[in-house]
Design an enzyme around this catalytic site. Sequence first.
Site, mmCIF file in Angstrom:
data_model
loop_
_atom_site.group_PDB
_atom_site.id
_atom_site.type_symbol
_atom_site.label_atom_id
_atom_site.label_comp_id
_atom_site.label_asym_id
_atom_site.label_seq_id
_atom_site.Cartn_x
_atom_site.Cartn_y
_atom_site.Cartn_z
ATOM 1 N N ASN A 247 -2.619 8.418 10.760
ATOM 2 C CA ASN A 247 -2.567 9.841 11.132
ATOM 3 C C ASN A 247 -2.796 10.694 9.901
ATOM 4 O O ASN A 247 -3.107 10.182 8.826
ATOM 5 C CB ASN A 247 -1.248 10.167 11.840
ATOM 6 C CG ASN A 247 -0.018 9.897 10.992
ATOM 7 O OD1 ASN A 247 -0.026 10.112 9.788
ATOM 8 N ND2 ASN A 247 1.033 9.399 11.642
ATOM 9 N N SER A 280 1.459 5.894 9.340
ATOM 10 C CA SER A 280 1.521 7.272 8.815
ATOM 11 C C SER A 280 0.632 7.353 7.594
ATOM 12 O O SER A 280 0.377 6.345 6.927
ATOM 13 C CB SER A 280 2.959 7.608 8.405
ATOM 14 O OG SER A 280 3.316 6.873 7.240
ATOM 15 N N ASP A 281 0.180 8.574 7.291
ATOM 16 C CA ASP A 281 -0.504 8.710 6.021
ATOM 17 C C ASP A 281 0.572 8.950 4.971
ATOM 18 O O ASP A 281 1.281 9.952 5.006
ATOM 19 C CB ASP A 281 -1.505 9.872 6.032
ATOM 20 C CG ASP A 281 -2.312 9.869 4.757
ATOM 21 O OD1 ASP A 281 -3.283 10.636 4.664
ATOM 22 O OD2 ASP A 281 -1.992 9.077 3.841
ATOM 23 N N TRP A 282 0.681 7.973 4.036
ATOM 24 C CA TRP A 282 1.722 8.051 3.028
ATOM 25 C C TRP A 282 3.005 8.574 3.682
ATOM 26 O O TRP A 282 3.362 8.108 4.777
ATOM 27 C CB TRP A 282 1.268 8.910 1.852
ATOM 28 C CG TRP A 282 2.017 8.554 0.609
ATOM 29 C CD1 TRP A 282 3.085 9.189 0.079
ATOM 30 C CD2 TRP A 282 1.778 7.415 -0.243
ATOM 31 N NE1 TRP A 282 3.542 8.536 -1.036
ATOM 32 C CE2 TRP A 282 2.758 7.443 -1.265
ATOM 33 C CE3 TRP A 282 0.854 6.383 -0.247
ATOM 34 C CZ2 TRP A 282 2.834 6.487 -2.273
ATOM 35 C CZ3 TRP A 282 0.919 5.438 -1.238
ATOM 36 C CH2 TRP A 282 1.909 5.497 -2.251
ATOM 37 N N SER A 284 3.860 11.049 5.450
ATOM 38 C CA SER A 284 3.675 12.157 6.408
ATOM 39 C C SER A 284 4.838 12.283 7.378
ATOM 40 O O SER A 284 5.139 13.385 7.841
ATOM 41 C CB SER A 284 2.361 11.977 7.176
ATOM 42 O OG SER A 284 2.408 10.813 7.979
#
Length: 742
Positions: A247, A280-282, A284
């Site tokens: 995401n 998740s993006d990092w 997020s």
Amino acid sequence: MFNKTLLSLFLLFFSIQSFSQQNTIDQKVNALLKQMTIEEKIGQLNQYSGDWSATGPITINPNKQSEIKKGLLGSMLNVLGTTYTRQYQEYALQSRLKIPLLFGQDVIHGYKTTFPIPLAEAASWDLEAMELSARISATETAASGIHWTFAPMVDICRDPRWGRVMEGAGEDSYLGAKIAYARVKGFQGKLGEINSVMACVKHFAAYGAAVGGRDYNSVDMSERMLWETYLPPFKAALDAGAATFMNSFNDLNGIPATGNKYLQRDILKGKWKFNGFVISDWGSIGEMVAHGYAKDKKNAAFDAIAAGSDMDMESNCYRENLAQLVKEKKVPIALVDDAVKRVLRKKFELGLFDDPFKFCNANREQKELNNPEHTKIAREVATKSIVLLKNKNNLLPLSKTTKTIAFIGPMVKPLRANHGFWALDLKNIDSTYIVSQWKGLENKVGKNSKLLYAKGCDIEGENKDGFAEAVATANQADVVILSIGERYDMSGEAKSRSNIHLPGVQEDLVKAIVATGKPVVILINAGRPLVFNWTADNVPAILYTWWLGSEAGNAIADVLFGDYNPSGKLPMSFPRDEGQIPIYYNHFNTGRPTQNQENTNYVSAYIDLENGPKFPFGYGLSYTTFQYSDLKLSKTKLKNTEIIEVTLNITNSGKVVGEEVVQLYLRDRVGSVVRPIIELKDFRKIKLNAGETKTLKFVIDNSKLSFYNSKLEYQSEPGDFDLMIGSSSEDIRLKGSFELIK
Ligand code: GLC
């Protein structure tokens, strides 16, 4: 008859076999899940970064190893090489259930062999080349103990201020979707095989539309725009079988993507039936607190798991809160089980339970990294990515017997210069495998020509002390090659620029060199479209060389001296000024379209600048010329169940072999919502010898006429269409029209 029966029996057997395999995996997943504690389940949804190279704000956690041994971690990223991945996998096998770790990595354009940045590859419009580039990247990645790449990035972007434009495929949904499909196929091949890695389609969704082109900023758009422009590349990647999605950091219409049920559950897992998992993006998930969407990390964990975020990269929200949320019956265990099953299914599909070390073969790692075959292909892909923007009086290609050549500029000698933001492992830069621009020139003509060098200036800063030496060097030469642009870390993540002119005093250096009266060829190296109007207007020859990776020097020399005839076409519009942004070719006509630049009264125009780009979408020149002729349509009226066959002839009317990207555009003249003045609907890249003619065929079917109406129904509407065949979006060579009837 016999053959047909045999074929259908084979297909039946094959589909039963693959169904039974999946069934077996599901049975194994369910059996394993039954044995897992809630802590072990949440462990599978937890990913940490290795401590070697952070790609985001790291949370220091000294207990990573002990948590792995307790089965409290499902995956790691930023762990490079068979030595370390084997070491961590051994920790995981000390856990109660011995569930192997997944290793992920940002292999965006190459692992050890570095390919052109994705935006540069997109300029090749060569889908096979891009698939091959991803295939080789996957081979080297898998040989290094890694199972999963966080690529392809498929974010559409109409704003070159955004630094991450370098990672994607530019501004067009059709081209972006074709490239997304090719890259997923390249990375994944047949998932589970030893040279394949899971793809991770990112960043879901609309991250490239950040307000102001400022990274991580908000995104606000109509649902229709989301479906029409930003989602198609994600759907194409899904259709290619993408194993995972990532995401995005941005909020979309007020809801952060990682907590956005509409995106992740309604669209991705619901309508599109995605059965992989979302990471998740990092951090997020935890960043929803900063967004002001979650009161604290516990609420963030709730919002994320409810919205369909399966794995938590680096935020620790799941590790710290999910068990308690289940205990308080705020999160049904079924949601956790669904996420865990999605992760476990991929580990089974990769074969990690059968052999957790199948990707940890040091001999294979040695053999695959920087394999000469990979290097050769990297050079070919790089040559195809170069765009010839200008070639006045056919200054290019240069003669290989040119007596004296001056190669000037800050990009000529640095090894790191050509590698772009996401290149890997460049702390141990190894000149054995990296060909600088200077080295490429030496390789090509070092024996016949006298080569002179001057840096001229730095990439940034106001210092012009080097100009005098550069001018003196130019005056000694028969031709000057001037290599300028952005530094590798001036685009990429968190690298947005409000001003996208050539940095520093580089354009002043161009003026000083042009003033010598010597013939000048400019190389512009960048991760985004730049503004360089004076250079574009006053220099006879310009190549856009992006950042081309390990073989940059050789590829640039191949094009400079005509061993490869440049064939690249721009995947993005190049603005004349930041004031025009967002600028894109497939815009609407408005009620007051601009007819010409003289009269801007009461029309949609600027009073101080023309509307159009400096260089348009789909633009790129060649050392030869192409003639388009004999456009034929099989019919000029069709129903939405019918097709039109379009044929035309392309002739190489020049003296050297060349490749042309023939672009097919349509315009739907009237719609229940306004329609773009032009839209790319197909293209072919073809190679023609001098004097050769080929007939091309395109098929127009209802999918090329369809769009999302105001009710979000994807359908075509009866009416008139313009057909345009061109060498760019502004160089239309053949025109036709047809009518869609009820
Ligand atoms: C970064 C990027 C993402 C990348 C991830 C892991 O912040 O946004 O594209 O895959 O973190 O490095």
